[in-house]
Each structure stands twice: as C-alpha cells, then as structure tokens.
Design a protein around this motif. Structure first.
Motif, mmCIF file in Angstrom:
data_model
loop_
_atom_site.group_PDB
_atom_site.id
_atom_site.type_symbol
_atom_site.label_atom_id
_atom_site.label_comp_id
_atom_site.label_asym_id
_atom_site.label_seq_id
_atom_site.Cartn_x
_atom_site.Cartn_y
_atom_site.Cartn_z
ATOM 1 N N PRO A 81 0.827 -1.209 0.000
ATOM 2 C CA PRO A 81 0.000 0.000 0.000
ATOM 3 C C PRO A 81 0.859 1.257 0.000
ATOM 4 C CG PRO A 81 -0.029 -1.081 2.150
ATOM 5 C CD PRO A 81 0.695 -1.997 1.220
ATOM 6 N N PRO A 82 0.363 2.365 -0.598
ATOM 7 C CA PRO A 82 1.117 3.610 -0.596
ATOM 8 C C PRO A 82 1.325 4.106 0.833
ATOM 9 C CG PRO A 82 -0.817 3.778 -2.025
ATOM 10 C CD PRO A 82 -0.933 2.499 -1.262
ATOM 11 N N ALA A 83 2.375 4.872 1.034
ATOM 12 C CA ALA A 83 2.632 5.461 2.337
ATOM 13 C C ALA A 83 1.490 6.395 2.713
ATOM 14 C CB ALA A 83 3.948 6.222 2.312
ATOM 15 N N LEU A 84 1.338 6.597 4.004
ATOM 16 C CA LEU A 84 0.243 7.432 4.511
ATOM 17 C C LEU A 84 0.297 8.817 3.862
ATOM 18 C CD1 LEU A 84 -1.955 6.848 6.635
ATOM 19 C CD2 LEU A 84 -0.583 8.164 8.257
ATOM 20 N N GLY A 85 -0.813 9.232 3.289
ATOM 21 C CA GLY A 85 -0.878 10.574 2.713
ATOM 22 C C GLY A 85 -0.331 10.679 1.306
ATOM 23 N N ALA A 86 0.238 9.584 0.790
ATOM 24 C CA ALA A 86 0.790 9.643 -0.563
ATOM 25 C C ALA A 86 -0.197 9.038 -1.551
ATOM 26 C CB ALA A 86 2.110 8.891 -0.625
ATOM 27 N N ALA A 87 -0.198 9.560 -2.751
ATOM 28 C CA ALA A 87 -1.082 9.045 -3.788
ATOM 29 C C ALA A 87 -0.255 8.291 -4.805
ATOM 30 C CB ALA A 87 -1.821 10.192 -4.459
ATOM 31 N N ARG A 88 -0.784 7.185 -5.257
ATOM 32 C CA ARG A 88 -0.088 6.429 -6.295
ATOM 33 C C ARG A 88 -0.488 6.974 -7.649
ATOM 34 N NH1 ARG A 88 -0.188 0.568 -4.985
ATOM 35 N NH2 ARG A 88 1.596 1.183 -3.758
ATOM 36 N N VAL A 89 0.510 7.061 -8.548
ATOM 37 C CA VAL A 89 0.246 7.551 -9.895
ATOM 38 C C VAL A 89 -0.462 6.458 -10.683
ATOM 39 C CG1 VAL A 89 1.325 8.538 -11.940
ATOM 40 C CG2 VAL A 89 2.369 8.889 -9.715
#
Ligand SMILES: [Zn+2]
Length: 163
Positions: A122-130
């Motif tokens: 899963p992406p890091a907290l607060g980060a959005a995956r492209v």
C-alpha cells in the motif's frame, strides 16, 4: 497534426509538488532502509531512472526522472516519458539517429526491471499512487513516431535508387 492538449502532467518539473504529490521520502528524517517508491512510498521499489528526449531543429532537451519507483508508479512514468519521446523525440538530426533511440532502449530496460518487481504494497500514509494509464501502444501520440520512420525509409530508398 493537431496540437496535443496542454494538460499538466504529474511528471513535469513545474507541476511537481503543486498538489500535495510530494514524495514521502522527502519528509525530514524519514530514511527507509529498503528503497521505497519516491512517488507513493510503497515497497518494493527498484532504483531505476526514466528518460525523455525532445529534439526540435537545433534545440534538444533531455529529461530524466530518478527513482526508486515501485512497479505501478515506475510503469506510469515509463509510459508517460516514452510516449513523449515517441512524438517529440525525432525533430533534430542527432535526436533522430542517436538520442531518441537511446532513450527508448533505456526506458525499455527500466521497464523490464520494474516488471520484475512484485506488486507494490500500500502507498505510504498521505501519498497518492500515480495511475499507470494506458500502455504506450494505446496512446495515439506514440504513433507520431511513424512519420520519421517513413521519412527514413524514403530517404534510404532514394539514396539507393539514385546511386
Ligand atoms: Zn509507487
């Protein structure tokens, strides 16, 4: 040829950091032991760089985005920059014969490294995956590359028949 829509791309340097897509790796004091994706912070990630090349008459522009990237984000970056190179990369002599082919081979090798990674966590907290987006062969702009190809065939044929 119609001009492409002037849409801001998440990979343009001018756009970076404008909408909170700041990489978690940039947070002070946050240093992962294992490389994490610089876009979404997920693991595993591969330390690859992705390139784009633009050539226009005597002007040439080289663009490189360093990883590490997870499989998803890396694939997105490869697709974006490869498509860009395929339609902007041919319009100066050195670009046509050298820099764009080099860029495409470079990105191909990067994409193979990325494809060898398992699916990212899963992406890091607060980060959005492209978003990976469409593959390059389903992006119409990639087919601009056919124009220099036809020209090269026409040029070489002309050289042979007029020799
Ligand atoms: Zn990622």
């Amino acid at each position: 040829m119609t001009a492409p829509a002037a849409q801001p791309s998440p990979f343009d340097p001018a756009y970076a950091g404008q909408d909170g897509v700041q990489a978690p790796a940039h947070h002070p004091g946050w240093q992962p032991a294992v490389p994490a994706c610089r876009l979404c912070g997920a693991q595993p990630a591969a330390a690859v760089a992705v390139r784009a090349h633009q050539g226009l008459l005597l002007m040439m522009r080289f663009h490189k985005i360093d990883g590490p990237f997870c499989r998803s984000c890396g694939t997105a970056v490869v697709r974006e920059l490869t498509t860009k190179t395929l339609w902007q990369g041919w319009w100066s002599p050195f670009s046509l014969v050298f820099f764009s082919p080099f860029t495409l081979v470079w990105n191909l090798l990067a994409s193979r490294k990325l494809a060898a990674l398992p699916a990212p966590g899963p992406p890091a907290l607060g980060a959005a995956r492209v978003q990976e987006g469409k593959p390059v062969h389903r992006r119409p702009m990639a087919y601009v590359a056919i124009v220099p190809l036809i020209w090269a065939v026409w040029f070489i044929t002309g050289m042979i028949t007029h020799a």
